[in-house]
Design a protein around this motif. Structure first.
Motif, PDB file in Angstrom:
ATOM      1  N   HIS A   7       0.797  -1.229   0.000  1.00 47.77           N
ATOM      2  CA  HIS A   7       0.000   0.000   0.000  1.00 47.77           C
ATOM      3  C   HIS A   7       0.828   1.277   0.000  1.00 47.77           C
ATOM      4  O   HIS A   7       0.498   2.220  -0.690  1.00 47.77           O
ATOM      5  CB  HIS A   7      -0.966   0.004   1.188  1.00 47.77           C
ATOM      6  CG  HIS A   7      -2.196  -0.792   0.928  1.00 47.77           C
ATOM      7  ND1 HIS A   7      -2.169  -2.154   0.747  1.00 47.77           N
ATOM      8  CD2 HIS A   7      -3.485  -0.428   0.797  1.00 47.77           C
ATOM      9  CE1 HIS A   7      -3.405  -2.580   0.520  1.00 47.77           C
ATOM     10  NE2 HIS A   7      -4.213  -1.567   0.545  1.00 47.77           N
ATOM     11  N   ILE A  49       1.137  -6.226  -5.239  1.00 46.61           N
ATOM     12  CA  ILE A  49      -0.160  -5.970  -4.615  1.00 46.61           C
ATOM     13  C   ILE A  49      -0.709  -7.316  -4.152  1.00 46.61           C
ATOM     14  O   ILE A  49      -0.697  -8.289  -4.907  1.00 46.61           O
ATOM     15  CB  ILE A  49      -1.142  -5.311  -5.596  1.00 46.61           C
ATOM     16  CG1 ILE A  49      -0.561  -4.016  -6.170  1.00 46.61           C
ATOM     17  CG2 ILE A  49      -2.471  -5.032  -4.910  1.00 46.61           C
ATOM     18  CD1 ILE A  49      -1.388  -3.413  -7.291  1.00 46.61           C
ATOM     19  N   HIS A  73      -3.432  -8.724  -3.863  1.00 46.16           N
ATOM     20  CA  HIS A  73      -4.417  -9.463  -4.664  1.00 46.16           C
ATOM     21  C   HIS A  73      -3.879  -9.875  -6.032  1.00 46.16           C
ATOM     22  O   HIS A  73      -4.531 -10.590  -6.775  1.00 46.16           O
ATOM     23  CB  HIS A  73      -5.692  -8.635  -4.827  1.00 46.16           C
ATOM     24  CG  HIS A  73      -6.159  -8.081  -3.529  1.00 46.16           C
ATOM     25  ND1 HIS A  73      -6.323  -8.872  -2.421  1.00 46.16           N
ATOM     26  CD2 HIS A  73      -6.435  -6.814  -3.128  1.00 46.16           C
ATOM     27  CE1 HIS A  73      -6.697  -8.110  -1.404  1.00 46.16           C
ATOM     28  NE2 HIS A  73      -6.757  -6.868  -1.807  1.00 46.16           N
ATOM     29  N   ASP A 130      -8.345  -6.026   3.652  1.00 51.59           N
ATOM     30  CA  ASP A 130      -8.441  -5.166   2.481  1.00 51.59           C
ATOM     31  C   ASP A 130      -9.702  -5.533   1.727  1.00 51.59           C
ATOM     32  O   ASP A 130      -9.936  -6.709   1.455  1.00 51.59           O
ATOM     33  CB  ASP A 130      -7.222  -5.370   1.587  1.00 51.59           C
ATOM     34  CG  ASP A 130      -7.196  -4.349   0.481  1.00 51.59           C
ATOM     35  OD1 ASP A 130      -6.463  -3.372   0.605  1.00 51.59           O
ATOM     36  OD2 ASP A 130      -7.950  -4.521  -0.501  1.00 51.59           O
ATOM     37  N   HIS A 146     -10.629  -5.310  -1.311  1.00 52.25           N
ATOM     38  CA  HIS A 146     -10.563  -5.919  -2.644  1.00 52.25           C
ATOM     39  C   HIS A 146     -10.109  -7.373  -2.642  1.00 52.25           C
ATOM     40  O   HIS A 146      -9.780  -7.940  -3.684  1.00 52.25           O
ATOM     41  CB  HIS A 146      -9.702  -5.061  -3.576  1.00 52.25           C
ATOM     42  CG  HIS A 146     -10.381  -3.772  -3.878  1.00 52.25           C
ATOM     43  ND1 HIS A 146     -10.108  -2.622  -3.196  1.00 52.25           N
ATOM     44  CD2 HIS A 146     -11.393  -3.476  -4.732  1.00 52.25           C
ATOM     45  CE1 HIS A 146     -10.908  -1.663  -3.624  1.00 52.25           C
ATOM     46  NE2 HIS A 146     -11.695  -2.149  -4.549  1.00 52.25           N
ATOM     47  N   SER A 158      -3.041  -0.767 -10.209  1.00 53.66           N
ATOM     48  CA  SER A 158      -3.983  -1.213  -9.165  1.00 53.66           C
ATOM     49  C   SER A 158      -4.357  -2.678  -9.311  1.00 53.66           C
ATOM     50  O   SER A 158      -4.201  -3.270 -10.371  1.00 53.66           O
ATOM     51  CB  SER A 158      -5.268  -0.384  -9.140  1.00 53.66           C
ATOM     52  OG  SER A 158      -6.233  -0.960  -9.990  1.00 53.66           O
ATOM     53  N   CYS A 159      -4.906  -3.233  -8.224  1.00 50.93           N
ATOM     54  CA  CYS A 159      -5.281  -4.650  -8.235  1.00 50.93           C
ATOM     55  C   CYS A 159      -6.417  -4.936  -9.200  1.00 50.93           C
ATOM     56  O   CYS A 159      -6.735  -6.093  -9.458  1.00 50.93           O
ATOM     57  CB  CYS A 159      -5.642  -5.105  -6.829  1.00 50.93           C
ATOM     58  SG  CYS A 159      -6.960  -4.149  -6.075  1.00 50.93           S
ATOM     59  N   CYS A 202       0.625  -0.480  -4.807  1.00 56.14           N
ATOM     60  CA  CYS A 202      -0.709   0.114  -4.981  1.00 56.14           C
ATOM     61  C   CYS A 202      -0.608   1.504  -5.614  1.00 56.14           C
ATOM     62  O   CYS A 202      -1.479   1.938  -6.347  1.00 56.14           O
ATOM     63  CB  CYS A 202      -1.412   0.231  -3.645  1.00 56.14           C
ATOM     64  SG  CYS A 202      -1.770  -1.370  -2.907  1.00 56.14           S
ATOM     65  N   CYS A 219      -3.349   4.248  -6.863  1.00 52.91           N
ATOM     66  CA  CYS A 219      -4.712   3.784  -6.622  1.00 52.91           C
ATOM     67  C   CYS A 219      -5.267   4.456  -5.377  1.00 52.91           C
ATOM     68  O   CYS A 219      -6.429   4.825  -5.327  1.00 52.91           O
ATOM     69  CB  CYS A 219      -4.750   2.271  -6.460  1.00 52.91           C
ATOM     70  SG  CYS A 219      -6.359   1.682  -5.972  1.00 52.91           S
ATOM     71  N   LEU A 220      -4.441   4.597  -4.373  1.00 54.22           N
ATOM     72  CA  LEU A 220      -4.901   5.302  -3.170  1.00 54.22           C
ATOM     73  C   LEU A 220      -3.924   6.365  -2.701  1.00 54.22           C
ATOM     74  O   LEU A 220      -4.201   7.058  -1.737  1.00 54.22           O
ATOM     75  CB  LEU A 220      -5.226   4.322  -2.027  1.00 54.22           C
ATOM     76  CG  LEU A 220      -4.136   3.931  -1.026  1.00 54.22           C
ATOM     77  CD1 LEU A 220      -4.770   3.254   0.159  1.00 54.22           C
ATOM     78  CD2 LEU A 220      -3.105   3.084  -1.646  1.00 54.22           C
ATOM     79  N   ASN A 252     -10.026   1.340  -9.066  1.00 51.89           N
ATOM     80  CA  ASN A 252     -11.401   0.946  -8.771  1.00 51.89           C
ATOM     81  C   ASN A 252     -12.226   1.955  -7.990  1.00 51.89           C
ATOM     82  O   ASN A 252     -13.405   1.783  -7.798  1.00 51.89           O
ATOM     83  CB  ASN A 252     -11.359  -0.372  -7.991  1.00 51.89           C
ATOM     84  CG  ASN A 252     -10.287  -0.317  -6.916  1.00 51.89           C
ATOM     85  OD1 ASN A 252     -10.244   0.616  -6.131  1.00 51.89           O
ATOM     86  ND2 ASN A 252      -9.398  -1.298  -6.902  1.00 51.89           N
ATOM     87  N   ARG A 291      -9.388  10.336  -3.306  1.00 54.26           N
ATOM     88  CA  ARG A 291      -8.797   8.997  -3.256  1.00 54.26           C
ATOM     89  C   ARG A 291      -7.361   8.987  -3.777  1.00 54.26           C
ATOM     90  O   ARG A 291      -6.474   8.373  -3.232  1.00 54.26           O
ATOM     91  CB  ARG A 291      -9.668   8.042  -4.079  1.00 54.26           C
ATOM     92  CG  ARG A 291      -9.069   6.667  -4.317  1.00 54.26           C
ATOM     93  CD  ARG A 291      -9.255   5.752  -3.135  1.00 54.26           C
ATOM     94  NE  ARG A 291      -8.728   4.421  -3.407  1.00 54.26           N
ATOM     95  CZ  ARG A 291      -8.742   3.421  -2.525  1.00 54.26           C
ATOM     96  NH1 ARG A 291      -9.260   3.607  -1.338  1.00 54.26           N
ATOM     97  NH2 ARG A 291      -8.257   2.250  -2.833  1.00 54.26           N
TER      98      ARG A 291
END
Ligand code: SF4
Lengths: 471, 191
Positions: free
Chosen positions: A63, A107, A109, A128, A130, A349-350, A410, A413-414, A432, A438
């Motif tokens: 992350h 990541i 995932h 998490d 996701h 991202s995942c 990540c 993505c965040l 996502n 975000r």
């Protein structure tokens, strides 16, 4: 009695069943990352508890790791501390860790499936949301909070009420499967059922379009189940699933025996009852672009930014939310989606950072240049994806076009690491979530597929990728 | 965990749908490695301008609600990320009750783990409370919300009620079943 796939997995994992419907469920795989675990390990220490099954627990850092040169020290002291704390926790409790220098880092995932940790018919949890991604393999996989992370570490179980079942059928043949991607399918579903459409349920995706998808595309679908509010997304495993996992590092030794079992048992019985149903016809959908501040605020690339009342269809709360979203996004109703100018492009991202995503995006930009004023980056989902992509020469294609080619994580993505949007910047993103802030305070996110993001990077605005020559 | 009995306080009306956990506690505050101290970052971007000046138009900045322990809000509260930091931030700020027509699943679960009572009410009752978000008493034992002029009953799953009332440690409860867990592990083909 006929049962759904979800019910079969659930039933085979119940350790204790209480009269009030509350069940203690056994967990086969627990994935841990640096942000949602420190307080859980602390709790164990305070109560002098051990990790019950370190052998079923796997950790990585994703992350807030920087995606720049890994040989340099991490500048952000607080991120560095979280990373050190995870290293210490894994060492103290005997958990396998794929750290920042590991060839298996990525990541959480992305690496679970890639390493064969994710298996059909298992229960998988991670701190998490996701975690739903792993459902693409016919695993019951869901996100949990930190208290439950601690609970699973200590007991390898979790208390849960049995969710309801939701069948989503995706039928039909896409006219152009390079332009209409798994991302467009899942965004179309969320647009129609809403961000709370799946609350309290486990979704099982079925139908011929789903069977047609590759494993990586199925992961994109299951990944965003949480964006529809669902606990988990699930796809029954088939030969593609078994083939994808064959030979991966952590699969069981007697893998083929398992395959025989899975093949016979891991599907919903015909006539099994679902509490909810929804059908999407994939031959009718267009490439999708989000315009607002939640993933249901999405429209066709050929469409326009909606008027709040037209979007809300009589729901005053939704209308207020849409007005606020447009204000935040700096968009006027009636603007064509293809007229929205962009500052940034993020492929990662995942949801969309696996090899196929990068291949598809690279085909759009090969031999071309991104608009010079734009900043675009590719962040592969894992070190393994990065390596495979480099073997195919994708890094060169991206770099030649003007993209930054980063280390895995990540990332934007965040935006917990230095990869963030500046306030007011507008980004086409393959991630996502388009929530306010975000990707950076004041940043404006439009969710799209990798091919849409790549095409937008060239043009500086969204384009209908069906008009491109994709193959 | 502190047992939950009765809470009496004014309710803070947060008139928004789909409040996601990224808003409740933005990501830049997820880097702490303890559970406390998140209250000052609650609704950070809505509460503060450039991270400093309190925004006057945001309801939490209205002095009337400074000591509020009850948050009143709209549909699908707590959607998005699983971060338990959202629950920690609400608790640390002082909220012990969140009332909404609906919650996202993970957030709902996280509340109970931290001694916060999330109450689901029908839209009509919510509407009524929003019209007059005054002082109210939330009584968990009797499952009621009492305002000046009415008493509204609410539903809650029995085991969740018990956990909150007694302030039970989930893990200690589960460890009472340890032999069952071991038995299960033995019975299952090794994966
Ligand atoms: S890539 Fe984004 S959504 Fe996926 S795990 Fe990382 S932060 Fe969460």
């Amino acid at each position: 009695m006929s049962r759904t796939l979800f019910e079969k997995i659930w039933d085979s994992h119940v350790v204790v069943q209480q009269d009030d419907g509350h069940s203690l469920l056994y967990i086969d795989r627990h994935l841990v990352h640096e942000v949602t675990s420190p307080q859980a390990f602390d709790g164990l220490r305070m109560n002098k508890r051990k990790v019950r099954r370190p052998d079923l627990t796997f950790a990585t850092m994703d992350h807030n790791v920087p995606t720049s040169d890994r040989s340099l020290p991490i500048i952000d002291q607080i991120s560095a501390r979280q990373i050190q704390v995870l290293e210490k926790n894994c060492k103290d409790f005997g958990i396998e860790l794929f750290d920042i220098h590991s060839p298996n880092q990525g990541i959480v995932h992305v690496i679970g499936p890639e390493l064969g940790i994710t298996l059909p018919g298992t229960t998988i949890v991670c701190g998490d949301s996701h975690t739903s991604t792993h459902g693409a393999f016919g695993a019951l996989a869901f996100g949990i909070g930190t208290s439950d992370v601690e609970h699973v570490l200590a007991t390898q179980c979790i208390w849960m009420e049995k969710p309801k079942t939701f069948e989503i059928k995706v039928e039909g043949k896409r006219k152009n499967s390079h332009a209409i991607t798994a991302k467009d399918i899942i965004l179309s579903i969320i647009k129609q059922i809403g961000t709370a459409g799946g609350t309290g349920t486990v979704i099982e995706y079925r139908g011929d379009t789903i069977s047609d998808l590759t494993m990586e595309q199925r992961m994109t679908i299951c990944n965003m189940s949480i964006e529809a509010g669902a606990r988990a997304g699930l796809i029954a495993p088939d030969e593609k699933t078994f083939e994808y996992l064959r030979g991966r590092k952590y699969i069981p030794k007697n893998y083929e025996e398992f395959v025989n079992y899975w093949r016979e048992n891991l599907k919903s019985d015909s006539g099994a009852h679902f509490d909810k149903n929804f059908t999407l016809y994939s031959d009718k959908i267009s490439p999708q672009v989000s315009w607002g501040t939640n993933p249901a605020m999405t429209t066709d690339v050929t469409g326009t930014v909606p008027f709040p009342d037209e979007y809300a269809k009589g729901n005053p709360d939704e209308e207020k939310a849409a007005i606020k979203a447009l204000q935040y996004m700096g968009l006027k109703p009636g603007t064509r989606m293809t007229d929205i100018p962009l500052d940034r492009v993020f492929i990662g991202s995942c949801t969309n950072s696996r090899l196929e995503d990068l291949i598809e995006a690279s085909q759009v930009i090969k031999g071309k240049k991104i608009l010079p004023k734009l900043r675009a980056m590719v962040v592969p989902g894992s070190q393994l994806v990065k390596k495979q992509a480099e073997q195919l020469g994708l890094d060169k294609i991206f770099k030649d076009a003007g993209f930054e080619w980063r280390e895995s994580g990540c990332s934007m993505c965040l935006g917990m690491n230095p990869d963030i949007l500046a306030s007011g910047e507008r980004c086409a993103s393959t991630s996502n979530r388009n929530f306010e802030g975000r990707q950076g305070a004041g940043g404006r996110t439009h969710l799209v597929s990798p091919v849409m993001a790549a095409a937008a990077a060239l043009a500086g605005h969204f384009v209908d990728v069906r008009e491109l020559d994709l193959c | 965990m502190e047992p939950f009995k009765k809470i009496k306080s004014i309710a803070t009306p947060l008139d928004k749908v789909n409040v996601d956990t990224d808003q409740i506690i933005p990501k830049q505050f997820l880097k702490l490695v303890q559970k406390t101290g998140f209250g000052k970052y609650l609704f950070y971007d809505w509460r503060f301008e450039n991270g400093e000046k309190p925004r006057e138009d945001f309801v939490l900045n209205n002095p009337k609600y400074y000591d509020s322990k009850i948050l009143l809000t709209r549909d699908n509260f707590g959607c998005g990320s699983s971060r338990e930091h959202a629950a920690w931030a609400l608790l640390d700020y002082g909220f012990r009750v969140v009332i909404s027509p609906s919650f996202a699943d993970i957030f709902y679960n996280n509340c109970f783990k931290n001694g916060i009572l999330p109450i689901k009410l029908d839209s009509q009752s919510i509407e009524k409370l929003f019209k007059n978000p005054s002082e109210m008493e939330v009584d968990l034992q009797n499952q009621t919300i009492t305002t000046d002029d009415s008493t509204i009953p609410f539903e809650i799953e029995s085991h969740r009620k018990k956990t909150l009332l007694e302030g039970l440690d989930d893990i200690a409860v589960t460890l009472q079943y340890e032999d069952k867990i071991t038995q299960y592990e033995k019975s299952k083909a090794k994966l």
